[in-house]
Design a protein around this motif. Structure first.
Motif, PDB file in Angstrom:
ATOM      1  N   ALA A 139      24.047 -45.432  14.323  1.00  0.00           N
ATOM      2  CA  ALA A 139      23.397 -46.571  14.576  1.00  0.00           C
ATOM      3  C   ALA A 139      21.795 -46.013  14.724  1.00  0.00           C
ATOM      4  O   ALA A 139      20.954 -46.539  13.904  1.00  0.00           O
ATOM      5  CB  ALA A 139      23.483 -47.565  15.669  1.00  0.00           C
ATOM      6  N   CYS A 140      21.475 -44.932  15.247  1.00  0.00           N
ATOM      7  CA  CYS A 140      20.413 -44.238  15.051  1.00  0.00           C
ATOM      8  C   CYS A 140      19.806 -43.778  13.818  1.00  0.00           C
ATOM      9  O   CYS A 140      18.885 -43.985  13.395  1.00  0.00           O
ATOM     10  CB  CYS A 140      20.041 -43.259  16.144  1.00  0.00           C
ATOM     11  N   SER A 160      13.841 -48.995  20.347  1.00  0.00           N
ATOM     12  CA  SER A 160      15.433 -49.228  20.691  1.00  0.00           C
ATOM     13  C   SER A 160      16.252 -48.250  20.303  1.00  0.00           C
ATOM     14  O   SER A 160      17.256 -47.924  21.005  1.00  0.00           O
ATOM     15  CB  SER A 160      15.797 -50.459  19.730  1.00  0.00           C
ATOM     16  N   ALA A 161      15.706 -47.523  19.363  1.00  0.00           N
ATOM     17  CA  ALA A 161      16.635 -46.464  19.094  1.00  0.00           C
ATOM     18  C   ALA A 161      16.796 -45.222  19.896  1.00  0.00           C
ATOM     19  O   ALA A 161      17.879 -44.602  20.018  1.00  0.00           O
ATOM     20  CB  ALA A 161      16.201 -45.630  17.626  1.00  0.00           C
ATOM     21  N   ILE A 184      19.163 -45.671  22.576  1.00  0.00           N
ATOM     22  CA  ILE A 184      21.015 -45.702  22.105  1.00  0.00           C
ATOM     23  C   ILE A 184      21.691 -44.463  22.687  1.00  0.00           C
ATOM     24  O   ILE A 184      22.864 -44.541  23.197  1.00  0.00           O
ATOM     25  CB  ILE A 184      21.021 -46.061  20.682  1.00  0.00           C
ATOM     26  N   TYR A 244      11.675 -50.835  16.536  1.00  0.00           N
ATOM     27  CA  TYR A 244      13.173 -50.169  16.226  1.00  0.00           C
ATOM     28  C   TYR A 244      12.931 -48.496  16.633  1.00  0.00           C
ATOM     29  O   TYR A 244      14.171 -48.224  17.234  1.00  0.00           O
ATOM     30  CB  TYR A 244      13.002 -49.740  14.400  1.00  0.00           C
ATOM     31  N   ALA A 255      22.383 -44.434  26.489  1.00  0.00           N
ATOM     32  CA  ALA A 255      23.235 -45.529  26.730  1.00  0.00           C
ATOM     33  C   ALA A 255      24.564 -45.111  26.158  1.00  0.00           C
ATOM     34  O   ALA A 255      25.756 -45.568  26.987  1.00  0.00           O
ATOM     35  CB  ALA A 255      22.652 -46.796  26.345  1.00  0.00           C
ATOM     36  N   ALA A 256      24.785 -44.622  25.048  1.00  0.00           N
ATOM     37  CA  ALA A 256      25.944 -44.227  24.587  1.00  0.00           C
ATOM     38  C   ALA A 256      26.776 -43.124  25.496  1.00  0.00           C
ATOM     39  O   ALA A 256      27.857 -43.138  25.749  1.00  0.00           O
ATOM     40  CB  ALA A 256      26.310 -43.764  23.016  1.00  0.00           C
ATOM     41  N   GLY A 286      27.025 -44.697  17.939  1.00  0.00           N
ATOM     42  CA  GLY A 286      25.532 -44.920  18.506  1.00  0.00           C
ATOM     43  C   GLY A 286      24.586 -44.047  17.628  1.00  0.00           C
ATOM     44  O   GLY A 286      23.640 -44.469  17.231  1.00  0.00           O
TER      45      GLY A 286
END
Length: 123
Positions: free
Chosen positions: A106-107, A75-76, A79, A72, A82-83, A103
């Protein structure tokens, strides 16, 4: 791990993501607001990585699955950059600010889930 830090981080990311997402829905172009919010999100996740390395060494390990927690977290942290990259590629588009806001939201959800894995789950 510090419980209040994770909860404060999730709340701050949620608020920042909501503000940026609302700005995106209002068709505001990608600019400093979204960029600084993404940089702030990335910075808080870097702090989380440092704290996650130090906490088990200090004897405060997770109650849940450590692999799931790190998946997690890693991956976080991918984000926000990438956003922002996506928003920069689509800078003239109408959705670039909304992309960054979603994004960051989502984090926030991922940080809250990391809190559950670290403190609540029993392995």
């Amino acid at each position: 791990m510090i419980s209040w830090l994770m909860l404060a981080q999730a709340a701050a990311l949620g608020i920042a993501g909501l503000v940026v997402a609302i700005a995106g829905l209002a068709r505001r172009p990608f600019g400093d607001l979204a960029l600084f919010a993404a940089i702030g999100a990335f910075a808080t996740l870097v702090v989380q990585i440092v704290a996650s390395i130090i906490a088990p060494i200090a004897g405060a390990g997770p109650t849940g699955d450590l692999l799931e927690y790190w998946t997690y977290l890693l991956s976080a942290i991918l984000i926000p950059p990438a956003a922002v990259l996506w928003a920069l590629v689509d800078k003239k588009g109408q959705w670039s600010t909304l992309i960054v806001g979603v994004g960051i939201l989502a984090c926030a959800v991922m940080v809250y889930r990391m809190h559950q894995i670290w403190f609540v789950q029993i392995a």
